[in-house]
Enzyme design. Structure first.
Site, PDB file in Angstrom:
ATOM      1  N   ASP A  44       0.779  -1.005   0.482  1.00 16.72           N
ATOM      2  CA  ASP A  44      -0.085  -0.128   0.019  1.00 16.72           C
ATOM      3  C   ASP A  44       1.152   1.468   0.147  1.00 16.72           C
ATOM      4  O   ASP A  44       1.919   1.134   0.756  1.00 16.72           O
ATOM      5  CB  ASP A  44      -0.649  -0.193   1.741  1.00 16.72           C
ATOM      6  N   ILE A  45       0.170   2.520  -0.454  1.00 13.98           N
ATOM      7  CA  ILE A  45       1.401   3.571  -0.639  1.00 13.98           C
ATOM      8  C   ILE A  45       1.176   4.029   0.272  1.00 13.98           C
ATOM      9  O   ILE A  45       2.254   5.116   0.862  1.00 13.98           O
ATOM     10  CB  ILE A  45       0.665   4.635  -2.416  1.00 13.98           C
ATOM     11  N   GLU A 102     -12.067   3.088  -1.011  1.00  9.70           N
ATOM     12  CA  GLU A 102     -12.201   4.770  -2.265  1.00  9.70           C
ATOM     13  C   GLU A 102     -11.621   4.607  -3.800  1.00  9.70           C
ATOM     14  O   GLU A 102     -11.218   4.553  -4.258  1.00  9.70           O
ATOM     15  CB  GLU A 102     -10.455   4.941  -2.094  1.00  9.70           C
ATOM     16  N   HIS A 125     -10.322  -5.194  -4.163  1.00 10.56           N
ATOM     17  CA  HIS A 125      -9.192  -5.686  -2.599  1.00 10.56           C
ATOM     18  C   HIS A 125      -8.946  -5.563  -1.814  1.00 10.56           C
ATOM     19  O   HIS A 125      -9.980  -5.301  -1.158  1.00 10.56           O
ATOM     20  CB  HIS A 125      -7.614  -4.370  -3.253  1.00 10.56           C
ATOM     21  N   MET A 126      -7.772  -6.803  -1.276  1.00  2.56           N
ATOM     22  CA  MET A 126      -7.772  -6.889   0.223  1.00  2.56           C
ATOM     23  C   MET A 126      -6.533  -6.418   0.939  1.00  2.56           C
ATOM     24  O   MET A 126      -5.552  -6.307   0.343  1.00  2.56           O
ATOM     25  CB  MET A 126      -8.350  -8.980  -0.159  1.00  2.56           C
ATOM     26  N   HIS A 127      -7.142  -5.544   1.947  1.00  8.64           N
ATOM     27  CA  HIS A 127      -5.807  -5.208   2.475  1.00  8.64           C
ATOM     28  C   HIS A 127      -5.339  -6.741   3.606  1.00  8.64           C
ATOM     29  O   HIS A 127      -5.704  -7.287   4.012  1.00  8.64           O
ATOM     30  CB  HIS A 127      -5.974  -4.392   4.019  1.00  8.64           C
TER      31      HIS A 127
HETATM   32  P1  5GP Z   1      -9.758   1.279   0.341  1.00 10.72           P
HETATM   33  O1  5GP Z   1      -9.819   2.654   0.809  1.00 10.72           O
HETATM   34  O2  5GP Z   1     -10.223   1.212  -1.316  1.00 10.72           O
HETATM   35  O3  5GP Z   1     -10.227   0.000   1.025  1.00 10.72           O
HETATM   36  O4  5GP Z   1      -8.252   1.339   0.067  1.00 10.72           O
HETATM   37  C1  5GP Z   1      -7.594   1.335  -1.036  1.00 10.72           C
HETATM   38  C2  5GP Z   1      -6.093   1.406  -0.650  1.00 10.72           C
HETATM   39  O5  5GP Z   1      -5.457   1.724  -1.792  1.00 10.72           O
HETATM   40  C3  5GP Z   1      -5.424   2.217   0.420  1.00 10.72           C
HETATM   41  O6  5GP Z   1      -5.045   2.407   1.436  1.00 10.72           O
HETATM   42  C4  5GP Z   1      -4.532   3.222  -0.217  1.00 10.72           C
HETATM   43  O7  5GP Z   1      -3.852   3.567   0.293  1.00 10.72           O
HETATM   44  C5  5GP Z   1      -3.913   2.629  -1.675  1.00 10.72           C
HETATM   45  N1  5GP Z   1      -3.781   3.153  -2.831  1.00 10.72           N
HETATM   46  C6  5GP Z   1      -4.200   4.306  -3.815  1.00 10.72           C
HETATM   47  N2  5GP Z   1      -3.680   4.430  -4.538  1.00 10.72           N
HETATM   48  C7  5GP Z   1      -2.506   3.774  -3.997  1.00 10.72           C
HETATM   49  C8  5GP Z   1      -2.039   3.604  -5.598  1.00 10.72           C
HETATM   50  O8  5GP Z   1      -1.245   4.542  -6.112  1.00 10.72           O
HETATM   51  N3  5GP Z   1       0.121   2.420  -5.391  1.00 10.72           N
HETATM   52  C9  5GP Z   1      -0.683   1.753  -4.107  1.00 10.72           C
HETATM   53  N4  5GP Z   1      -0.558   0.381  -3.814  1.00 10.72           N
HETATM   54  N5  5GP Z   1      -1.615   1.706  -3.504  1.00 10.72           N
HETATM   55  C10 5GP Z   1      -2.690   3.338  -3.378  1.00 10.72           C
END
Ligand code: 5GP
Ligand code: ZN
Length: 116
Positions: free
Chosen positions: A31-32, A96, A101-103
């Protein structure tokens, strides 16, 4: 491939990603904006926004994601220590990026850090 999707662009190399694992169905990147010492994203190669869109055949994606998570936590050395798997779905779920995707969060005691 959705040409407006960050994760689809990372998959094809249009945007850089820090890859931990890849197979025919999934890829795993860091994650970035990591929320823990280990914060990975397990992402199916196919663009599906969320499970509400699934048809019968799509459910194989879920097993592929768990297979990739298993490999990734072994690579990261947290398989035995423990970790947390989270899938955010939709607006109220805090999603977001509209590509399923799965964290994978680990590398610290998450409960002690006030994360559940
Ligand atoms: P969500 O909130 O959709 O479950 O998680 C999206 C995740 O994607 C966030 O934790 C965010 O930091 C990560 N993310 C967003 N843009 C990028 C990117 O360009 N590269 C990477 N590696 N992670 C990203
Ligand atoms: Zn996508």
């Amino acid at each position: 491939m959705d040409s407006n999707c960050i994760f689809c662009k990372i998959n094809v190399g249009e945007i850089p990603g820090d890859f931990v694992y890849r197979d025919s169905d999934t890829f795993v990147i860091r994650d970035i904006a990591p929320k823990a010492p280990v914060h990975l994203l397990v992402i199916p190669t196919v663009h599906v926004e969320r499970i509400a869109e699934f048809c019968c055949e799509d459910f194989s994606i879920v097993s592929a994601m768990f297979r990739a998570a298993k490999e990734a936590v072994q690579i990261e050395g947290i398989a035995e220590r423990g970790y947390r798997l989270i899938i955010n779905q939709g607006e109220e779920g805090g999603q977001e990026v509209p590509h399923l995707h799965m964290h994978v969060l680990g590398g610290m005691h998450l409960r002690a850090m006030g994360m559940g």
